[in-house]
Scaffold this motif. Sequence first.
Motif, PDB file in Angstrom:
ATOM      1  N   THR A 138      38.474  33.761  35.643  1.00 47.45           N
ATOM      2  CA  THR A 138      37.619  34.937  35.803  1.00 47.45           C
ATOM      3  C   THR A 138      38.381  36.252  35.702  1.00 47.45           C
ATOM      4  O   THR A 138      37.844  37.310  36.004  1.00 47.45           O
ATOM      5  CB  THR A 138      36.876  34.887  37.163  1.00 47.45           C
ATOM      6  N   PRO A 184      40.697  37.183  32.736  1.00 40.50           N
ATOM      7  CA  PRO A 184      41.160  37.753  31.447  1.00 40.50           C
ATOM      8  C   PRO A 184      40.356  38.978  31.003  1.00 40.50           C
ATOM      9  O   PRO A 184      40.940  39.965  30.548  1.00 40.50           O
ATOM     10  CB  PRO A 184      41.019  36.596  30.448  1.00 40.50           C
ATOM     11  N   GLN A 185      39.039  38.919  31.164  1.00 41.13           N
ATOM     12  CA  GLN A 185      38.211  40.037  30.720  1.00 41.13           C
ATOM     13  C   GLN A 185      38.431  41.270  31.598  1.00 41.13           C
ATOM     14  O   GLN A 185      38.256  42.402  31.141  1.00 41.13           O
ATOM     15  CB  GLN A 185      36.731  39.628  30.737  1.00 41.13           C
ATOM     16  N   THR A 236      33.599  39.126  37.506  1.00 38.44           N
ATOM     17  CA  THR A 236      34.738  39.676  36.764  1.00 38.44           C
ATOM     18  C   THR A 236      34.726  41.208  36.713  1.00 38.44           C
ATOM     19  O   THR A 236      35.786  41.837  36.754  1.00 38.44           O
ATOM     20  CB  THR A 236      34.765  39.074  35.348  1.00 38.44           C
ATOM     21  N   SER A 237      33.547  41.838  36.635  1.00 42.48           N
ATOM     22  CA  SER A 237      33.502  43.307  36.670  1.00 42.48           C
ATOM     23  C   SER A 237      34.099  43.823  37.975  1.00 42.48           C
ATOM     24  O   SER A 237      34.791  44.843  38.003  1.00 42.48           O
ATOM     25  CB  SER A 237      32.056  43.813  36.541  1.00 42.48           C
ATOM     26  N   GLU A 268      37.893  43.524  37.997  1.00 44.95           N
ATOM     27  CA  GLU A 268      38.489  44.691  37.331  1.00 44.95           C
ATOM     28  C   GLU A 268      38.475  45.904  38.263  1.00 44.95           C
ATOM     29  O   GLU A 268      39.449  46.664  38.335  1.00 44.95           O
ATOM     30  CB  GLU A 268      37.710  44.996  36.042  1.00 44.95           C
ATOM     31  N   VAL A 297      38.425  33.853  26.626  1.00 44.15           N
ATOM     32  CA  VAL A 297      39.016  35.016  27.293  1.00 44.15           C
ATOM     33  C   VAL A 297      38.328  36.318  26.884  1.00 44.15           C
ATOM     34  O   VAL A 297      38.786  37.399  27.200  1.00 44.15           O
ATOM     35  CB  VAL A 297      40.536  35.103  27.014  1.00 44.15           C
ATOM     36  N   ARG A 337      34.552  38.723  26.479  1.00 47.74           N
ATOM     37  CA  ARG A 337      33.349  39.023  27.245  1.00 47.74           C
ATOM     38  C   ARG A 337      32.083  38.695  26.458  1.00 47.74           C
ATOM     39  O   ARG A 337      30.971  38.848  26.957  1.00 47.74           O
ATOM     40  CB  ARG A 337      33.307  40.526  27.548  1.00 47.74           C
ATOM     41  N   GLU A 339      30.738  35.436  36.037  1.00 51.87           N
ATOM     42  CA  GLU A 339      29.965  36.506  35.390  1.00 51.87           C
ATOM     43  C   GLU A 339      29.543  36.085  33.984  1.00 51.87           C
ATOM     44  O   GLU A 339      28.664  36.683  33.375  1.00 51.87           O
ATOM     45  CB  GLU A 339      30.804  37.789  35.350  1.00 51.87           C
ATOM     46  N   HIS A 340      30.187  35.026  33.489  1.00 52.82           N
ATOM     47  CA  HIS A 340      29.828  34.466  32.189  1.00 52.82           C
ATOM     48  C   HIS A 340      28.333  34.140  32.133  1.00 52.82           C
ATOM     49  O   HIS A 340      27.738  34.143  31.051  1.00 52.82           O
ATOM     50  CB  HIS A 340      30.642  33.203  31.918  1.00 52.82           C
ATOM     51  N   TRP A 388      26.805  37.307  31.078  1.00 53.80           N
ATOM     52  CA  TRP A 388      27.163  37.579  29.676  1.00 53.80           C
ATOM     53  C   TRP A 388      26.362  36.680  28.738  1.00 53.80           C
ATOM     54  O   TRP A 388      25.918  37.125  27.669  1.00 53.80           O
ATOM     55  CB  TRP A 388      28.665  37.367  29.446  1.00 53.80           C
ATOM     56  N   LYS A 429      25.827  44.998  37.323  1.00 51.69           N
ATOM     57  CA  LYS A 429      26.990  45.656  36.733  1.00 51.69           C
ATOM     58  C   LYS A 429      26.979  45.592  35.210  1.00 51.69           C
ATOM     59  O   LYS A 429      27.740  46.284  34.547  1.00 51.69           O
ATOM     60  CB  LYS A 429      28.272  44.998  37.248  1.00 51.69           C
ATOM     61  N   ILE A 466      33.891  51.825  38.146  1.00 56.91           N
ATOM     62  CA  ILE A 466      35.294  52.186  38.397  1.00 56.91           C
ATOM     63  C   ILE A 466      35.471  53.704  38.304  1.00 56.91           C
ATOM     64  O   ILE A 466      36.118  54.324  39.145  1.00 56.91           O
ATOM     65  CB  ILE A 466      36.235  51.457  37.421  1.00 56.91           C
TER      66      ILE A 466
END
Lengths: 482, 199
Positions: free
Chosen positions: A42, A44-45, A162-163, A166, B33, B35, B78-79, B82, B107, B174
């Motif tokens: 979770t 790499p992105q 994953t967001s 980051e 790897v 998104r 989160e995949h 996506w 998000k 962010i």
Amino acid sequence: MVGDTAKPRTLAEKVWDAHVVRSAEGEPDLLFIDLHLLHEVTSPQAFDGLRMAGRPVRRTDLTLATEDHNTPTGYADPAFNSRRGDLLTIADPTSRTQIETLRRNCAEFGVKLHPLGDEQQGIVHVIGPQLGLTQPGLTIVCGDSHTSTHGAFGALAFGIGTSEVEHVLATQTLPQSRPKTMAVTVTGELGPGVTAKDLVLALIAQVGTGGGRGHIVEYRGEAIRKLSMEGRMTICNMSIEWGAKAGMIAPDETTFAYLRGREHAPKGEAWDAAVEYWRGLTTDEEATFDTEVILDATQISPFVTWGTNPGQGASLNSRVPNPEEIVDEGERAAAERALEYMALEPGTPLREIEVDVVFVGSCTNGRLEDLRAAAEVLRGHHVADSVRMLVVPGSAVVREAAEQEGLDKVFKDAGAEWRFAGCSMCLGMNPDTLKPGERSASTSNRNFEGRQGRGGRTHLVSPTVAAATAVLGHLAAPADLN
Amino acid sequence: MEKFTVHTGTAIPLRRSNVDTDQIIPAVYLKRVTRTGFADGLFSAWREDPAFVFNNPVFAGASILVAGTEFGTGSSREHAVWALRDYGFRAVIAPRFGDIFRGNALKEGLLPVELELKAVEALWDLVESDPTARVTVDLTAREVRAELPASTAAWTFALDDFSRWRLLEGLDDIGLTLRNEDAITAYEERRLSFLPVVG
């Protein structure tokens, strides 16, 4: 920071309040994160996002990575030696790329990594506590839903996407809306042969998979206090399986004894200061919870799942339920579908369900105490001819410690496979998977359709039930071996 | 993040509860790897069944998924979001969502809309009888609208003001947080001395 307000607060509220960086009306609180754990799947992105925005990792000193999810655990390939950490041992090129990507990202951004072959490598939720990094009162996150495990120490720990990974890498904070609080009070004591896993499976069967939604749960009561840290981790680990934001247990002497002397635990005067602080991490007597659940430990017996979500479970002494007797229409439809997938007939005694594979391991039950419990049952017995049994330590350290005690010999003598550390058969993304139609008794946390491999059928069990099942070839408790 | 204001499209009915993220996208697809490129993994095990609703061509092009309760429980991947986005979805309507999935969706500009089961059932009935029926998800009014056989239905849904504002503006979290970097630095300076560090 603890006890600085007059209002009585719960443990969760104290830890939350101590981490608020910024609070503004109509916005989520900005929480500081004390420890961020990473793994290959979770992250790499998230690193890509940093790279594109030209942002560094804000606090590499609060960030730790390991390789666990898609790594092989060896054995089947005689040339495999996890100590080499050789990427060529990973046969699947996409898995290899993901591991390589993590190594490259950690090197580029300065993040410490325990790679395959490292003596501290292991499942992310096993190595945090083992290193003494998981401590009371911390906020801990990881791109993995079972981060709730760390709550066993009185930390506020939860899984993120994953967001958010980051976001934490870039800012060491997370915007979070304050959840509600819930108390799960487990009265009485667990009977002989009944484990933390049975307790949490029984709880989820009672409250349902959505029962904890929107709440930070505090597990309390006599039965919880008497659990070892390993047992507490098993309970907190499965908080997510009933939808809770996080699960917590107030730290006590058991917690302090576990932490003392560990690599990253405070030493000397810092230890004394820490323990004093930790002792304040309890729910104030007058504090109230938004929701309360009470469970009687004396009524719990070895518990297994029959369906395709962790709430579809029953006492091992009972039978596969009849969906027609389920009142709620949605639950009835879900049960019908689950029994069809699981190829089970209503009314079948659970003990008559035969399995092909037994898996002992995972972040739920892959710690030394779990392996000891399974070995104790297996000692002097042999795994049934029809069963393949995999024993997968949660970390390289657990594997080493088990070998020092001779547990590996017990497993191998019984005919089980003694493997290297990793997530293994918990999630079906490394070579350890069920084949279509195969049925397992598994000490892991999810019995979802296809979780352990497409078409695989999973029954969630405790380590002792897993061992007895391996010997008899059907779901069984240790008492059935006598 | 792509903005979300008002979206109108056709909907696909998924009459199942407890659709966990392992079903939305099985673990074997998580090795990538990137998104993007997850559309083929969406419900991949269920899509092997010819009777599965996603294999019914009348629902091709649907951009709103209407599912049973506890959608997106389980793994934090989160995949799952996506994959839904890659497949073309802008909103998922269900009585209740798994917390982490819901947070991930918010998000990524995939709107999770919580409607009570009765409304979900009305939408299921509507799109099953007329797969071309247009459904509108209006974030500005926090409302779902559809033309039912006898009337125009409108159901309001809840979403906190902050999440709604972020979606309406398409804001990056962010960037928002880093506006408060001084507060983060100040917090870091007052952290307890005995807290652990990696290394």
